[in-house]
Design an enzyme around this catalytic site. Sequence first.
Site, PDB file in Angstrom:
ATOM      1  CG  ASN A   1      88.729 -61.440  67.292  1.00  0.00           C
ATOM      2  OD1 ASN A   1      87.665 -60.907  66.995  1.00  0.00           O
ATOM      3  ND2 ASN A   1      89.638 -61.733  66.377  1.00  0.00           N
TER       4      ASN A   1
ATOM      5  CG  HIS B   1      90.455 -64.626  62.351  1.00  0.00           C
ATOM      6  ND1 HIS B   1      90.375 -63.394  61.725  1.00  0.00           N
ATOM      7  CD2 HIS B   1      91.160 -65.427  61.516  1.00  0.00           C
ATOM      8  CE1 HIS B   1      91.015 -63.449  60.578  1.00  0.00           C
ATOM      9  NE2 HIS B   1      91.496 -64.669  60.419  1.00  0.00           N
TER      10      HIS B   1
HETATM   11  C1  GRF Z   1      82.478 -63.209  61.434  1.00  0.00           C
HETATM   12  O1  GRF Z   1      82.815 -64.014  60.337  1.00  0.00           O
HETATM   13  C2  GRF Z   1      83.628 -63.117  62.391  1.00  0.00           C
HETATM   14  O2  GRF Z   1      84.392 -64.274  62.461  1.00  0.00           O
HETATM   15  C3  GRF Z   1      84.443 -61.996  61.798  1.00  0.00           C
HETATM   16  O3  GRF Z   1      83.505 -61.078  61.308  1.00  0.00           O
HETATM   17  C4  GRF Z   1      82.277 -61.757  61.019  1.00  0.00           C
HETATM   18  C5  GRF Z   1      81.215 -61.083  61.818  1.00  0.00           C
HETATM   19  O4  GRF Z   1      79.932 -61.558  61.526  1.00  0.00           O
HETATM   20  N1  GRF Z   1      85.369 -61.467  62.766  1.00  0.00           N
HETATM   21  P1  GRF Z   1      78.704 -61.228  62.477  1.00  0.00           P
HETATM   22  O5  GRF Z   1      78.624 -59.703  62.588  1.00  0.00           O
HETATM   23  O6  GRF Z   1      78.970 -61.862  63.803  1.00  0.00           O
HETATM   24  O7  GRF Z   1      77.518 -61.790  61.783  1.00  0.00           O
END
Ligand code: GRF
Length: 213
Positions: free
Chosen positions: A109, A111
Amino acid sequence: MARTKLAILISGRGSNMQALIDACAQPGFPAEIALVLSNRPDAGGLDRAREAGLPTAVVDHAGYETREAFEAVMSDLIEAAGAQLVCLAGFMRLLTADFVNHWRDRLINIHPSLLPAFPGLHTHERAIEAGVKLHGCTVHFVRAEMDNGPIIGQAAVPVLSGDTPDALATRVLAAEHKLYPACVKLVASGKARVRGDIVKTDAKVDGLLINPA
Ligand code: GRF
């Protein structure tokens, strides 16, 4: 060498998925995308994946009575695609311990904070409110507890005076787009492995995990 097959799970715009698509298009990158799966039929990232010619699937959580039933369909699709590594990229559903354990050490994942600081939502706002001077993002193997698990890599982003959550989010997102492919590359090439509760990497990649190129 055979490339590691990825399943990317999204719920939204898919900019991290796009970063992985771009990385996989580079010659010699050790992974390829076997499936993009969204739990939301309207996720913008689905269009991007289709434009890239990738197999896509939608498993709308709203159509299932239980999390277990929803996740069973996802697992079947991921397995049918032959995916060896599952990348959560803005996937906004909590996953059960059963799903997480089934994919243990094959599920990662991204984050938007320097974990273990600021798990959960609104990380940029919370970082500014806490007055931290260093923020950033983390890629980690997933464990049952939310935003927890062995850390593969982190990218540090300074908090500037006068930062707004949006301004900080924009800079962290740019770091995410470098960090996620760098971490997938390490995992796919066997250079980052879980040992107990932490990830062991080769010393040669230490710098990459702090400020990925
Ligand atoms: C990102 O900031 C990621 O870290 C978090 O959700 C957001 C997703 O953005 N888990 P994207 O859909 O990849 O543009």
